[in-house]
Design a protein around this motif. Structure first.
Motif, mmCIF file in Angstrom:
data_model
loop_
_atom_site.group_PDB
_atom_site.id
_atom_site.type_symbol
_atom_site.label_atom_id
_atom_site.label_comp_id
_atom_site.label_asym_id
_atom_site.label_seq_id
_atom_site.Cartn_x
_atom_site.Cartn_y
_atom_site.Cartn_z
ATOM 1 N N GLY A 167 0.782 -1.233 0.000
ATOM 2 C CA GLY A 167 0.000 0.000 0.000
ATOM 3 C C GLY A 167 0.809 1.275 0.000
ATOM 4 N N ASP A 168 2.094 1.195 -0.275
ATOM 5 C CA ASP A 168 2.949 2.378 -0.267
ATOM 6 C C ASP A 168 2.618 3.277 -1.458
ATOM 7 O OD1 ASP A 168 4.919 4.135 0.407
ATOM 8 O OD2 ASP A 168 6.579 2.759 0.118
ATOM 9 N N HIS A 169 2.635 4.599 -1.238
ATOM 10 C CA HIS A 169 2.287 5.555 -2.300
ATOM 11 C C HIS A 169 3.302 6.693 -2.443
ATOM 12 C CE1 HIS A 169 -1.625 3.589 -2.052
ATOM 13 N NE2 HIS A 169 -1.894 4.134 -3.214
ATOM 14 N N HIS A 170 4.532 6.526 -1.939
ATOM 15 C CA HIS A 170 5.485 7.637 -2.048
ATOM 16 C C HIS A 170 5.860 7.875 -3.515
ATOM 17 C CE1 HIS A 170 8.262 4.158 -1.758
ATOM 18 N NE2 HIS A 170 8.997 4.864 -2.604
ATOM 19 N N CYS A 171 6.199 9.099 -3.825
ATOM 20 C CA CYS A 171 6.650 9.519 -5.163
ATOM 21 C C CYS A 171 5.611 9.259 -6.242
ATOM 22 C CB CYS A 171 7.990 8.880 -5.520
ATOM 23 S SG CYS A 171 9.310 9.298 -4.366
ATOM 24 N N ARG A 172 4.352 9.310 -5.870
ATOM 25 C CA ARG A 172 3.269 9.225 -6.854
ATOM 26 C C ARG A 172 2.073 9.980 -6.297
ATOM 27 N NH1 ARG A 172 2.246 4.324 -9.174
ATOM 28 N NH2 ARG A 172 4.156 3.385 -8.447
ATOM 29 N N GLY A 173 1.318 10.569 -7.205
ATOM 30 C CA GLY A 173 0.128 11.296 -6.793
ATOM 31 C C GLY A 173 -0.612 11.819 -8.006
ATOM 32 N N ALA A 174 -1.741 12.434 -7.718
ATOM 33 C CA ALA A 174 -2.575 13.028 -8.766
ATOM 34 C C ALA A 174 -3.138 14.332 -8.237
ATOM 35 C CB ALA A 174 -3.702 12.075 -9.157
ATOM 36 N N LEU A 175 -3.172 15.331 -9.090
ATOM 37 C CA LEU A 175 -3.731 16.641 -8.735
ATOM 38 C C LEU A 175 -4.575 17.162 -9.885
ATOM 39 C CD1 LEU A 175 -0.658 18.503 -7.179
ATOM 40 C CD2 LEU A 175 -2.649 17.608 -5.955
ATOM 41 N N ARG A 176 -5.575 17.949 -9.544
ATOM 42 C CA ARG A 176 -6.352 18.677 -10.550
ATOM 43 C C ARG A 176 -5.603 19.948 -10.907
ATOM 44 N NH1 ARG A 176 -10.993 16.510 -11.642
ATOM 45 N NH2 ARG A 176 -11.955 15.112 -10.145
ATOM 46 N N THR A 177 -5.646 20.303 -12.179
ATOM 47 C CA THR A 177 -4.994 21.538 -12.610
ATOM 48 C C THR A 177 -5.797 22.743 -12.151
ATOM 49 O OG1 THR A 177 -6.092 21.416 -14.756
ATOM 50 C CG2 THR A 177 -3.874 20.478 -14.601
ATOM 51 N N ASP A 178 -5.088 23.836 -11.872
ATOM 52 C CA ASP A 178 -5.736 25.075 -11.450
ATOM 53 C C ASP A 178 -6.216 25.859 -12.674
ATOM 54 O OD1 ASP A 178 -3.441 26.301 -12.527
ATOM 55 O OD2 ASP A 178 -2.572 26.744 -10.567
ATOM 56 N N ALA A 179 -6.640 27.083 -12.471
ATOM 57 C CA ALA A 179 -7.158 27.914 -13.568
ATOM 58 C C ALA A 179 -6.104 28.173 -14.645
ATOM 59 C CB ALA A 179 -7.682 29.239 -13.012
ATOM 60 N N ASP A 180 -4.809 28.093 -14.268
ATOM 61 C CA ASP A 180 -3.723 28.276 -15.232
ATOM 62 C C ASP A 180 -3.289 26.958 -15.871
ATOM 63 O OD1 ASP A 180 -3.507 31.078 -14.844
ATOM 64 O OD2 ASP A 180 -2.395 30.719 -12.986
ATOM 65 N N GLY A 181 -4.022 25.880 -15.585
ATOM 66 C CA GLY A 181 -3.718 24.576 -16.163
ATOM 67 C C GLY A 181 -2.571 23.846 -15.478
ATOM 68 N N ILE A 182 -2.149 24.328 -14.305
ATOM 69 C CA ILE A 182 -0.956 23.799 -13.648
ATOM 70 C C ILE A 182 -1.301 22.882 -12.476
ATOM 71 C CG2 ILE A 182 1.130 24.421 -12.344
ATOM 72 C CD1 ILE A 182 1.096 27.084 -13.963
ATOM 73 N N ALA A 183 -0.604 21.775 -12.415
ATOM 74 C CA ALA A 183 -0.595 20.896 -11.242
ATOM 75 C C ALA A 183 0.856 20.861 -10.770
ATOM 76 C CB ALA A 183 -1.078 19.501 -11.588
ATOM 77 N N GLU A 184 1.092 21.232 -9.512
ATOM 78 C CA GLU A 184 2.461 21.272 -8.999
ATOM 79 C C GLU A 184 2.607 20.334 -7.804
ATOM 80 O OE1 GLU A 184 5.664 24.290 -7.001
ATOM 81 O OE2 GLU A 184 4.424 25.071 -8.641
ATOM 82 N N PHE A 185 3.545 19.410 -7.932
ATOM 83 C CA PHE A 185 3.821 18.404 -6.916
ATOM 84 C C PHE A 185 5.127 18.737 -6.199
ATOM 85 C CE2 PHE A 185 1.517 16.587 -10.429
ATOM 86 C CZ PHE A 185 0.551 15.785 -9.840
ATOM 87 N N ARG A 186 5.201 18.406 -4.914
ATOM 88 C CA ARG A 186 6.444 18.508 -4.151
ATOM 89 C C ARG A 186 6.936 17.080 -3.911
ATOM 90 N NH1 ARG A 186 2.960 21.533 -1.505
ATOM 91 N NH2 ARG A 186 2.957 20.220 0.357
ATOM 92 N N SER A 187 8.167 16.815 -4.332
ATOM 93 C CA SER A 187 8.684 15.456 -4.247
ATOM 94 C C SER A 187 10.167 15.490 -3.951
ATOM 95 C CB SER A 187 8.396 14.704 -5.559
ATOM 96 O OG SER A 187 8.639 13.331 -5.408
ATOM 97 N N ILE A 188 10.838 14.418 -4.298
ATOM 98 C CA ILE A 188 12.295 14.330 -4.234
ATOM 99 C C ILE A 188 12.797 13.967 -5.623
ATOM 100 C CG2 ILE A 188 12.494 13.747 -1.779
ATOM 101 C CD1 ILE A 188 12.706 10.785 -2.652
ATOM 102 N N TYR A 189 14.024 14.332 -5.884
ATOM 103 C CA TYR A 189 14.636 14.007 -7.172
ATOM 104 C C TYR A 189 14.689 12.494 -7.296
ATOM 105 C CZ TYR A 189 17.559 15.501 -11.125
ATOM 106 O OH TYR A 189 18.051 15.803 -12.372
ATOM 107 N N PRO A 190 14.220 11.936 -8.414
ATOM 108 C CA PRO A 190 14.247 10.479 -8.553
ATOM 109 C C PRO A 190 15.663 9.943 -8.676
ATOM 110 C CG PRO A 190 13.271 11.514 -10.505
ATOM 111 C CD PRO A 190 13.625 12.607 -9.560
ATOM 112 N N GLY A 191 15.834 8.714 -8.226
ATOM 113 C CA GLY A 191 17.080 8.001 -8.449
ATOM 114 C C GLY A 191 17.010 7.302 -9.797
ATOM 115 N N TYR A 192 17.665 6.171 -9.894
ATOM 116 C CA TYR A 192 17.652 5.442 -11.163
ATOM 117 C C TYR A 192 17.560 3.944 -10.891
ATOM 118 C CZ TYR A 192 22.478 4.050 -10.274
ATOM 119 O OH TYR A 192 23.609 3.510 -9.725
ATOM 120 N N TYR A 193 17.182 3.232 -11.922
ATOM 121 C CA TYR A 193 17.271 1.781 -11.899
ATOM 122 C C TYR A 193 17.920 1.340 -13.199
ATOM 123 C CZ TYR A 193 12.690 2.270 -14.208
ATOM 124 O OH TYR A 193 11.659 2.647 -15.031
ATOM 125 N N VAL A 194 18.396 0.104 -13.212
ATOM 126 C CA VAL A 194 19.186 -0.415 -14.328
ATOM 127 C C VAL A 194 18.453 -0.260 -15.663
ATOM 128 C CG1 VAL A 194 20.023 -2.590 -15.318
ATOM 129 C CG2 VAL A 194 20.580 -1.983 -12.992
#
Length: 189
Positions: free
Chosen positions: A85-112
């Protein structure tokens, strides 16, 4: 207002109801703001009330909801149902009147076998209009990967954006806002 082509969803997407902008959920990592703007491709005007889903891996290359080994190649790119049930580094937002959805997160790492990237999907009403992913600027990738906790020893090596050039993925624009990296991109629908 150039439209992006759809790209692969990848195996790790699952629906997240629109909610809080903070998707890091307390995980350590370099702060990152992700601002995506939905615009009408014909008029370049913002689209309010669209839902934008975002998902990316954590600093160690893991996607929430999954427990896969990140230093081994992914053998099947088809959808993989979440196993927790973990949900870190994922989400959904509705865009505002300017069409923008802004998320606060962390810089992603990498995988092979993948360059550092962020996935997104845009919905209007009950229809998904776009699924894609975008790379982060290579100079910032190198700088962040030299910092803790990203720089811990790993079996697999990070690949550079140029090694995925044949995917045709866009690269997000990056700027600094106070002490946070801000990546932005327009999503023309």
């Amino acid at each position: 207002c150039a439209m992006l082509k759809d790209s692969v969803e990848g195996p790790f997407f699952f629906c997240t109801n629109p909610g809080a902008a903070d998707i890091a959920r307390g995980l350590p990592g370099a702060p990152l703001a992700i601002a995506l703007r939905a615009v009408d491709a014909a008029t370049c005007k913002p689209i309010a009330d669209a839902v934008i889903d975002v998902w990316h891996c954590d600093t160690g290359g893991l996607y929430s909801g999954h427990n896969l080994a990140v230093d081994e190649a992914i053998k099947d790119a088809s959808h993989t149902p979440p196993v927790n049930g973990d949900h870190h580094c994922r989400g959904a937002l509705r865009t505002d009147a300017d069409g923008i959805a802004e998320f606060r997160s962390i810089y992603p790492g990498y995988y092979v076998e993948r360059a550092i990237h962020i996935h997104f999907k845009v919905h209007i009403g009950n229809r998904a209009f776009m699924t894609n992913q975008a790379l982060l600027p290579e100079s910032d990738n190198a700088a962040v990967m030299a910092m803790a906790p990203y720089n811990r020893p790993r079996k697999g090596k990070r690949i550079a954006n140029a090694q995925e050039a044949d995917w045709g993925l866009p690269t997000m624009k990056l700027a600094l806002r106070q002490q946070t990296r801000l990546v932005v991109m327009d999503l023309a629908l």
